[in-house]
Scaffold this active site. Structure first.
Site, PDB file in Angstrom:
ATOM      1  N   THR A  35      60.325  59.800  -1.417  1.00 16.35           N
ATOM      2  CA  THR A  35      60.132  60.931  -0.640  1.00 16.35           C
ATOM      3  C   THR A  35      61.752  60.708  -0.081  1.00 16.35           C
ATOM      4  OG1 THR A  35      59.528  59.339   1.235  1.00 16.35           O
ATOM      5  CG2 THR A  35      58.001  60.691   0.287  1.00 16.35           C
ATOM      6  N   GLY A  36      62.478  59.642  -0.397  1.00 12.04           N
ATOM      7  CA  GLY A  36      63.969  59.433   0.106  1.00 12.04           C
ATOM      8  C   GLY A  36      64.583  59.881  -1.096  1.00 12.04           C
ATOM      9  N   SER A  77      54.196  58.985   5.767  1.00 12.39           N
ATOM     10  CA  SER A  77      54.073  59.447   7.255  1.00 12.39           C
ATOM     11  C   SER A  77      53.807  60.760   7.561  1.00 12.39           C
ATOM     12  CB  SER A  77      55.811  59.239   7.728  1.00 12.39           C
ATOM     13  OG  SER A  77      56.614  59.929   7.089  1.00 12.39           O
ATOM     14  N   TYR A 141      47.337  57.867   9.814  1.00  6.94           N
ATOM     15  CA  TYR A 141      48.901  57.649   9.887  1.00  6.94           C
ATOM     16  C   TYR A 141      49.109  56.564  11.202  1.00  6.94           C
ATOM     17  CZ  TYR A 141      53.696  58.086  11.294  1.00  6.94           C
ATOM     18  OH  TYR A 141      55.075  57.969  11.709  1.00  6.94           O
ATOM     19  N   LYS A 145      49.943  52.413  11.381  1.00  5.90           N
ATOM     20  CA  LYS A 145      50.994  51.856  12.050  1.00  5.90           C
ATOM     21  C   LYS A 145      50.608  50.834  13.142  1.00  5.90           C
ATOM     22  CE  LYS A 145      54.643  54.106  10.130  1.00  5.90           C
ATOM     23  NZ  LYS A 145      55.948  53.614   9.847  1.00  5.90           N
ATOM     24  N   PHE A 205      52.336  77.029  16.135  1.00  5.46           N
ATOM     25  CA  PHE A 205      50.655  76.641  16.093  1.00  5.46           C
ATOM     26  C   PHE A 205      50.412  76.679  17.327  1.00  5.46           C
ATOM     27  CE2 PHE A 205      52.413  73.839  12.197  1.00  5.46           C
ATOM     28  CZ  PHE A 205      52.316  74.864  11.315  1.00  5.46           C
ATOM     29  N   ARG A 218      57.066  68.247  23.488  1.00  4.09           N
ATOM     30  CA  ARG A 218      57.304  66.936  22.832  1.00  4.09           C
ATOM     31  C   ARG A 218      58.719  66.500  23.283  1.00  4.09           C
ATOM     32  NH1 ARG A 218      53.244  67.666  21.415  1.00  4.09           N
ATOM     33  NH2 ARG A 218      52.029  67.772  19.499  1.00  4.09           N
ATOM     34  N   GLY A 286      44.702  68.388  15.701  1.00  5.77           N
ATOM     35  CA  GLY A 286      45.030  67.150  15.908  1.00  5.77           C
ATOM     36  C   GLY A 286      46.442  66.850  16.684  1.00  5.77           C
ATOM     37  N   ASP A 287      47.082  68.102  17.165  1.00  2.88           N
ATOM     38  CA  ASP A 287      48.146  68.214  18.046  1.00  2.88           C
ATOM     39  C   ASP A 287      47.927  67.960  19.524  1.00  2.88           C
ATOM     40  OD1 ASP A 287      50.143  68.596  16.080  1.00  2.88           O
ATOM     41  OD2 ASP A 287      50.177  70.961  16.285  1.00  2.88           O
TER      42      ASP A 287
END
Ligand code: UDP
Length: 333
Positions: A35-36, A77, A141, A145, A205, A218, A286-287
């Protein structure tokens, strides 16, 4: 210090590598570039394209280069993907993470700083969130962690590993050299800037949250402030962290200030100088309505202060990076 950075070709990892190099550290990057982007790793760092989950290979890398500390940024992630495919998350973030801890143990590396997340808290009952808030993740996720944080704590108690877990809130912005280039892109600020560039409307959203303007709030933190916190945390693992406690601590990284999605869109319109096309859609599953950090503990323990906390600086730097890299990173380093 001689430092191995896993995930050093990623967004947070690469900006942190820049910072560590500028501070005079010797840096090795371990990244499978799934992904990087290899091009995100400065030439002064040594890049090994491999997985941190390969215990034998990582052990050799650590021993051969006399590594003193590890910064573990590599991970899967994406929240949505973690719900659909928990297997990938447990394998990479937990099983793979433990392989890294075992490599560190075999190589005698006793210091680690870990990229954790506000997702370990789930939907917090109170705001701002302190590190004492219950850990109750609502997706694999965040759960994986949390699990790795706890593994490091037990490794600390039994084997003396000194670890600091940095719980990121919403990372934003860019350095001169490195910025956000994800595929797929799910984060708010690059999505807004994508809409500004393409003229295609983005989706907001949900605007029926229990917040003043109805959109979620946020805590946005500039990626260069985050990089600074990593440098301080790596230094802090060199000494016993808190007398009388296991040598593992977890710290929130945010500014302590919340901005709504509408605030961010407004700041982006000011930064790019034109309206952002968007349409309001349903909530994203899920937010949580509000996620704002108390970052007092990081201030106390690390002496860390975020310096680029304005939306204008975060969005302005992200926009400049995007304009300088219209196609994101190229393939070459
Ligand atoms: N968001 C949005 N449209 C998008 C992406 C995000 O409205 O295309 C909102 C999302 O609902 C959340 C906030 O922006 O309230 C931040 O989302 P992001 O994915 O950047 O970070 P998160 O807080 O989920 O880690």
């Amino acid at each position: 210090m001689r430092i191995l950075v896993t995930g050093g070709a990623g967004y947070v990892g690469s900006v942190t590598v820049e910072r560590l190099l500028a501070a005079g550290h010797a840096v090795w990057v371990l990244d499978d570039v799934s992904t990087g982007h290899a091009a995100a790793v400065p030439r002064e760092a040594t890049l090994t394209v491999a997985s941190y989950t390969d215990e034998d290979r990582v052990t050799r890398l650590l021993v051969d280069n006399s590594i003193e500390a590890i910064l573990h940024c590599a991970a899967r992630s994406l929240v949505g993907e973690s719900i659909r495919e928990p297997s990938i998350y447990y394998r990479a973030n937990v099983v793979g993470g433990v392989a890294l801890l075992e490599a560190a143990r075999r190589a005698g590396v006793g210091r680690i700083v870990f990229s954790s997340t506000a997702a370990v808290y789930g939907i917090p009952a109170t705001t701002p969130i302190t590190e004492a808030a219950p850990l109750d993740p609502i997706n694999p996720y965040g759960e994986t962690k949390r699990t790795f944080e706890v593994a490091m704590r037990w490794y600390g108690a039994a084997y003396g590993l000194r670890s600091i877990s940095l719980r990121y809130f919403n990372v934003a912005g860019a350095s001169e050299r490195n910025g956000e280039d994800h595929d797929p892109e799910t984060h708010l600020i690059p999505t807004i800037l994508g809409a500004a560039a393409s003229g295609q409307p983005m989706a907001l959203f949900g605007d029926d949250y229990p917040t003043p303007d109805g959109t979620p709030i946020r805590d946005y933190i500039h990626v260069e402030d985050l990089a600074n916190a990593h440098e301080l945390a790596l230094a802090a693992t060199g000494v016993p962290l808190e007398p009388g406690t296991p040598p593992a601590v977890s710290l929130n990284l945010g500014t302590g200030t919340g901005f709504s999605v509408r605030d961010v869109i407004g700041a982006a319109e000011a930064a790019v100088g034109r309206p952002i096309p968007y349409s309001t859609g349903p909530r994203r599953a899920g937010d949580p309505p509000i996620l704002v950090a108390s970052a007092e503990r990081a201030r106390e323990l690390l002496g860390w202060t975020p310096r680029r906390g304005s939306l204008a600086e975060m969005i302005g730097s992200a926009w400049r990076w995007r304009q300088a890299h219209p196609g994101g990173y190229g393939e070459t380093r």
